[in-house]
Motif scaffolding. Structure first.
Motif, PDB file in Angstrom:
ATOM      1  N   LEU A 204      -5.487  -3.292   8.907  1.00 17.90           N
ATOM      2  CA  LEU A 204      -4.221  -3.020   8.245  1.00 17.90           C
ATOM      3  C   LEU A 204      -4.420  -2.952   6.728  1.00 17.90           C
ATOM      4  CD1 LEU A 204      -1.121  -2.789   8.134  1.00 17.90           C
ATOM      5  CD2 LEU A 204      -1.015  -5.301   8.149  1.00 17.90           C
ATOM      6  N   PHE A 205      -5.134  -3.928   6.188  1.00 10.27           N
ATOM      7  CA  PHE A 205      -5.369  -3.965   4.747  1.00 10.27           C
ATOM      8  C   PHE A 205      -6.170  -2.746   4.291  1.00 10.27           C
ATOM      9  CE2 PHE A 205      -7.899  -5.308   1.032  1.00 10.27           C
ATOM     10  CZ  PHE A 205      -6.865  -5.697   0.190  1.00 10.27           C
ATOM     11  N   LYS A 206      -7.154  -2.369   5.085  1.00  9.23           N
ATOM     12  CA  LYS A 206      -7.975  -1.207   4.747  1.00  9.23           C
ATOM     13  C   LYS A 206      -7.140   0.063   4.727  1.00  9.23           C
ATOM     14  CE  LYS A 206     -12.041   1.415   6.275  1.00  9.23           C
ATOM     15  NZ  LYS A 206     -13.098   1.551   7.310  1.00  9.23           N
ATOM     16  N   SER A 207      -6.261   0.215   5.724  1.00  9.74           N
ATOM     17  CA  SER A 207      -5.405   1.398   5.800  1.00  9.74           C
ATOM     18  C   SER A 207      -4.468   1.467   4.601  1.00  9.74           C
ATOM     19  CB  SER A 207      -4.584   1.364   7.097  1.00  9.74           C
ATOM     20  OG  SER A 207      -3.635   2.389   7.114  1.00  9.74           O
ATOM     21  N   LEU A 208      -3.876   0.333   4.235  1.00 10.77           N
ATOM     22  CA  LEU A 208      -2.943   0.309   3.116  1.00 10.77           C
ATOM     23  C   LEU A 208      -3.645   0.634   1.799  1.00 10.77           C
ATOM     24  CD1 LEU A 208      -0.793  -2.834   4.029  1.00 10.77           C
ATOM     25  CD2 LEU A 208      -0.213  -0.426   4.388  1.00 10.77           C
ATOM     26  N   THR A 209      -4.826   0.056   1.595  1.00 10.31           N
ATOM     27  CA  THR A 209      -5.540   0.287   0.330  1.00 10.31           C
ATOM     28  C   THR A 209      -6.014   1.735   0.216  1.00 10.31           C
ATOM     29  OG1 THR A 209      -7.566  -0.569   1.370  1.00 10.31           O
ATOM     30  CG2 THR A 209      -6.286  -2.098   0.009  1.00 10.31           C
ATOM     31  N   GLU A 210      -6.362   2.349   1.331  1.00 12.79           N
ATOM     32  CA  GLU A 210      -6.769   3.754   1.298  1.00 12.79           C
ATOM     33  C   GLU A 210      -5.613   4.644   0.832  1.00 12.79           C
ATOM     34  OE1 GLU A 210      -8.311   4.738   5.108  1.00 12.79           O
ATOM     35  OE2 GLU A 210     -10.290   3.847   4.742  1.00 12.79           O
ATOM     36  N   HIS A 211      -4.412   4.344   1.302  1.00 12.35           N
ATOM     37  CA  HIS A 211      -3.247   5.118   0.867  1.00 12.35           C
ATOM     38  C   HIS A 211      -2.988   4.931  -0.629  1.00 12.35           C
ATOM     39  CE1 HIS A 211      -2.328   6.581   4.757  1.00 12.35           C
ATOM     40  NE2 HIS A 211      -1.891   5.440   5.262  1.00 12.35           N
ATOM     41  N   LEU A 212      -3.189   3.716  -1.116  1.00 12.82           N
ATOM     42  CA  LEU A 212      -2.937   3.441  -2.534  1.00 12.82           C
ATOM     43  C   LEU A 212      -3.953   4.129  -3.442  1.00 12.82           C
ATOM     44  CD1 LEU A 212      -1.981  -0.350  -2.369  1.00 12.82           C
ATOM     45  CD2 LEU A 212      -0.460   1.569  -2.863  1.00 12.82           C
ATOM     46  N   LYS A 213      -5.102   4.499  -2.892  1.00 15.35           N
ATOM     47  CA  LYS A 213      -6.109   5.207  -3.667  1.00 15.35           C
ATOM     48  C   LYS A 213      -5.804   6.701  -3.787  1.00 15.35           C
ATOM     49  CE  LYS A 213      -9.879   2.049  -2.411  1.00 15.35           C
ATOM     50  NZ  LYS A 213     -11.155   1.910  -1.655  1.00 15.35           N
ATOM     51  N   ASN A 214      -4.873   7.179  -2.985  1.00 18.75           N
ATOM     52  CA  ASN A 214      -4.478   8.582  -3.029  1.00 18.75           C
ATOM     53  C   ASN A 214      -3.445   8.757  -4.144  1.00 18.75           C
ATOM     54  OD1 ASN A 214      -3.205  11.079  -2.626  1.00 18.75           O
ATOM     55  ND2 ASN A 214      -3.553  11.021  -0.422  1.00 18.75           N
ATOM     56  N   PRO A 215      -3.780   9.432  -5.246  1.00 20.22           N
ATOM     57  CA  PRO A 215      -2.856   9.530  -6.383  1.00 20.22           C
ATOM     58  C   PRO A 215      -1.536  10.211  -6.041  1.00 20.22           C
ATOM     59  CG  PRO A 215      -4.690  11.049  -6.645  1.00 20.22           C
ATOM     60  CD  PRO A 215      -5.029  10.162  -5.495  1.00 20.22           C
ATOM     61  N   LEU A 216      -1.579  11.159  -5.102  1.00 21.11           N
ATOM     62  CA  LEU A 216      -0.345  11.844  -4.722  1.00 21.11           C
ATOM     63  C   LEU A 216       0.616  10.894  -4.011  1.00 21.11           C
ATOM     64  CD1 LEU A 216      -1.818  15.239  -3.461  1.00 21.11           C
ATOM     65  CD2 LEU A 216      -0.673  14.774  -5.629  1.00 21.11           C
ATOM     66  N   LEU A 217       0.078  10.097  -3.084  1.00 16.77           N
ATOM     67  CA  LEU A 217       0.923   9.124  -2.393  1.00 16.77           C
ATOM     68  C   LEU A 217       1.446   8.061  -3.358  1.00 16.77           C
ATOM     69  CD1 LEU A 217      -0.958   8.535   1.000  1.00 16.77           C
ATOM     70  CD2 LEU A 217       1.231   9.689   0.650  1.00 16.77           C
ATOM     71  N   LEU A 218       0.580   7.618  -4.257  1.00 19.07           N
ATOM     72  CA  LEU A 218       0.988   6.585  -5.212  1.00 19.07           C
ATOM     73  C   LEU A 218       2.153   7.073  -6.074  1.00 19.07           C
ATOM     74  CD1 LEU A 218       0.441   3.776  -6.308  1.00 19.07           C
ATOM     75  CD2 LEU A 218      -1.227   4.768  -7.888  1.00 19.07           C
ATOM     76  N   ILE A 219       2.120   8.332  -6.477  1.00 18.52           N
ATOM     77  CA  ILE A 219       3.223   8.889  -7.261  1.00 18.52           C
ATOM     78  C   ILE A 219       4.513   8.908  -6.438  1.00 18.52           C
ATOM     79  CG2 ILE A 219       4.118  11.022  -8.282  1.00 18.52           C
ATOM     80  CD1 ILE A 219       1.285  11.572  -9.290  1.00 18.52           C
ATOM     81  N   LEU A 220       4.418   9.309  -5.164  1.00 21.25           N
ATOM     82  CA  LEU A 220       5.602   9.315  -4.299  1.00 21.25           C
ATOM     83  C   LEU A 220       6.158   7.907  -4.119  1.00 21.25           C
ATOM     84  CD1 LEU A 220       4.434  11.868  -1.574  1.00 21.25           C
ATOM     85  CD2 LEU A 220       6.083  12.279  -3.413  1.00 21.25           C
ATOM     86  N   PHE A 221       5.255   6.922  -3.977  1.00 19.86           N
ATOM     87  CA  PHE A 221       5.697   5.527  -3.846  1.00 19.86           C
ATOM     88  C   PHE A 221       6.454   5.088  -5.092  1.00 19.86           C
ATOM     89  CE2 PHE A 221       1.641   4.700  -1.120  1.00 19.86           C
ATOM     90  CZ  PHE A 221       2.229   5.348  -0.049  1.00 19.86           C
ATOM     91  N   LEU A 222       5.928   5.432  -6.264  1.00 19.47           N
ATOM     92  CA  LEU A 222       6.567   5.048  -7.525  1.00 19.47           C
ATOM     93  C   LEU A 222       7.912   5.772  -7.704  1.00 19.47           C
ATOM     94  CD1 LEU A 222       3.467   5.011  -9.905  1.00 19.47           C
ATOM     95  CD2 LEU A 222       4.728   3.027  -9.034  1.00 19.47           C
ATOM     96  N   MET A 223       7.993   6.997  -7.226  1.00 26.53           N
ATOM     97  CA  MET A 223       9.264   7.715  -7.294  1.00 26.53           C
ATOM     98  C   MET A 223      10.318   7.031  -6.424  1.00 26.53           C
ATOM     99  SD  MET A 223       7.949  11.700  -7.256  1.00 26.53           S
ATOM    100  CE  MET A 223       9.610  12.363  -7.030  1.00 26.53           C
ATOM    101  N   GLY A 224       9.911   6.586  -5.239  1.00 25.01           N
ATOM    102  CA  GLY A 224      10.832   5.836  -4.384  1.00 25.01           C
ATOM    103  C   GLY A 224      11.286   4.549  -5.052  1.00 25.01           C
ATOM    104  N   PHE A 225      10.346   3.868  -5.712  1.00 20.86           N
ATOM    105  CA  PHE A 225      10.637   2.638  -6.466  1.00 20.86           C
ATOM    106  C   PHE A 225      11.729   2.898  -7.500  1.00 20.86           C
ATOM    107  CE2 PHE A 225      10.014   0.026 -10.199  1.00 20.86           C
ATOM    108  CZ  PHE A 225       9.703  -1.238  -9.712  1.00 20.86           C
ATOM    109  N   LEU A 226      11.571   3.962  -8.278  1.00 24.85           N
ATOM    110  CA  LEU A 226      12.517   4.278  -9.350  1.00 24.85           C
ATOM    111  C   LEU A 226      13.864   4.744  -8.807  1.00 24.85           C
ATOM    112  CD1 LEU A 226      10.009   6.144 -11.679  1.00 24.85           C
ATOM    113  CD2 LEU A 226      11.078   3.937 -12.168  1.00 24.85           C
TER     114      LEU A 226
END
Length: 399
Positions: A204-226
């Motif tokens: 689970l931790f490995k899967s989550l960290t892999e997604h966080l390394k993807n800059p496109l996904l990270l931007i989408l996550f931050l957009m949801g945050f905002l």
């Protein structure tokens, strides 16, 4: 494979069950938003402190959702969802009897943990049991339950608070949520296609960290945050403005939250507009419309504030639906974990934005809250531009 199909009795029961589930979850989650002024007065705390009654719930919900989905892979779906709904309903009622503000915060934090057992599992159950061609309809009813629950919880709590006191609002929502829990338990069939998997924290931790390394996904996550940070902070403090600046009663102010039904309308309309103009244009449009709404709420009139809220809410739901939908397109694999991460950032944004806005409220009032929210959405717009730039340069992320 004996999947549940539209038109059958099983489909109707399943759709009813998840409508009740979505109603239960979001009624309890947002029940305190319209009574924040009451909590401020009753416990003698600041508006910023009172906003923690929602922020701690969304924060513990965000964290717990990352875990519950994986636990359900090992122990099953239905029982976790029933226990989640039942526990949250009982805690909602007990919160009305909190002797201190600290005890209320603890109860609300526990509700966040309990509530996480449903949204983290609901879509997995529907995806496993409903036939693919019948799935959009079932998902639509579940999401409608979410929207109506969020509206009902706010309106009932606010109206009851104005008539009899905020405690009756919490008790009323808790009782209705208990009824929804029993409807869910009775109507939902046990899983037929669930395949038990071993719960592995390392994977689970490995899967989550892999997604966080993807800059496109990270931007989408931050957009949801905002996006949700803006939404919650705006609606947290609009009741203070309408009650204190315009001397409107709590009972009447509570009906402002009916504006959230605009979200259902915008979701329906945006689907056709996306088909015609594309996701990029519509996401830009959603954010810009939301910013326009935030500018309009600065005009000191009840009607302009209401008009601005409607415009903001319309734009917010367009932006959120497209941003969250893009997560599934970008994620290479383990799409469920990617969606869980998006929801983690999304609800964490609610916690941070809702509380941070209290600081601006104490310093600059409604103007400070509105300017903070406009800044959030401008940052969101900037992140989307960066997202599109990276998408063009690293096209293999888009699938």
């Amino acid at each position: 494979m004996d999947y549940i199909e539209r038109g059958t009795k099983s489909y109707k029961q399943t759709a009813l069950a998840f409508f009740a589930a979505g109603f239960n979850t979001f009624a309890i989650l947002y029940v305190v938003q319209p009574i924040l002024p009451d909590l401020t007065e009753y416990y003698g705390v600041t508006p910023t402190a009172a906003s923690l009654s929602l922020s701690v719930t969304t924060f513990t919900l965000a964290i717990s959702m990352l875990i519950f989905g994986s636990i359900s892979e090992a122990v099953g779906r239905k029982n976790i969802m029933i226990v989640s709904m039942l526990t949250a309903s009982i805690l909602c009622i007990l919160t009305a009897f909190s002797p201190t503000f600290g005890s209320l915060i603890v109860m609300r934090a526990l509700q966040g943990v309990a509530l996480a057992g449903l949204p983290s599992i609901a879509m997995a159950y529907l995806g496993e049991e409903i036939h693919p061609r019948s799935l959009p309809g079932a998902m639509g009813l579940y999401i409608s339950g979410n929207a109506l629950g969020a509206v009902f919880g706010r309106v009932l709590a606010g109206v009851a608070a104005g008539l009899w006191g905020w405690q009756f609002g919490l008790i009323g929502v808790g009782v209705v949520s208990l009824i929804a829990t029993f409807i869910f338990w009775y109507a939902l069939s046990p899983s037929k296609h669930f395949v038990k998997r071993e719960f592995n924290v390392k994977d689970l931790f490995k899967s989550l960290t892999e997604h966080l390394k993807n800059p496109l996904l990270l931007i989408l996550f931050l957009m949801g945050f905002l996006l949700l940070g803006t939404n919650v902070s705006l609606y947290n403090y609009v009741s203070f403005v309408l009650i204190e600046d315009f001397n409107i009663s709590q009972t009447i102010v509570s009906w402002v939250y009916m504006i959230f039904l605009v979200g259902v309308l915008s979701s329906m309309i945006s689907g056709n507009l996306v088909y015609r103009y594309g996701k990029v244009m519509m996401l830009y449009t959603g954010i810009i419309v939301a910013v326009a709404g935030l500018i309009i709420v600065l005009i000191p009139s009840v009607w302009t504030i209401v008009a601005g809220l409607i415009l903001f809410t319309f734009g917010f739901f367009i932006a959120h639906s497209l941003t969250s939908g893009w997560v599934g397109n970008i994620a290479h694999s383990n799409k469920a974990q990617a969606s869980s991460l998006y929801l983690f950032f999304y609800y964490t944004g609610s916690s941070v934005g809702g509380t941070l806005a209290g600081v601006f409220w104490m310093q600059s009032g409604w103007l400070g809250v509105s300017l903070m929210n406009i800044s959030f959405l401008i940052l969101c717009l900037t992140l989307f531009m960066v997202f599109l730039y990276l998408l063009r340069r690293r096209i293999w992320y888009f699938k």
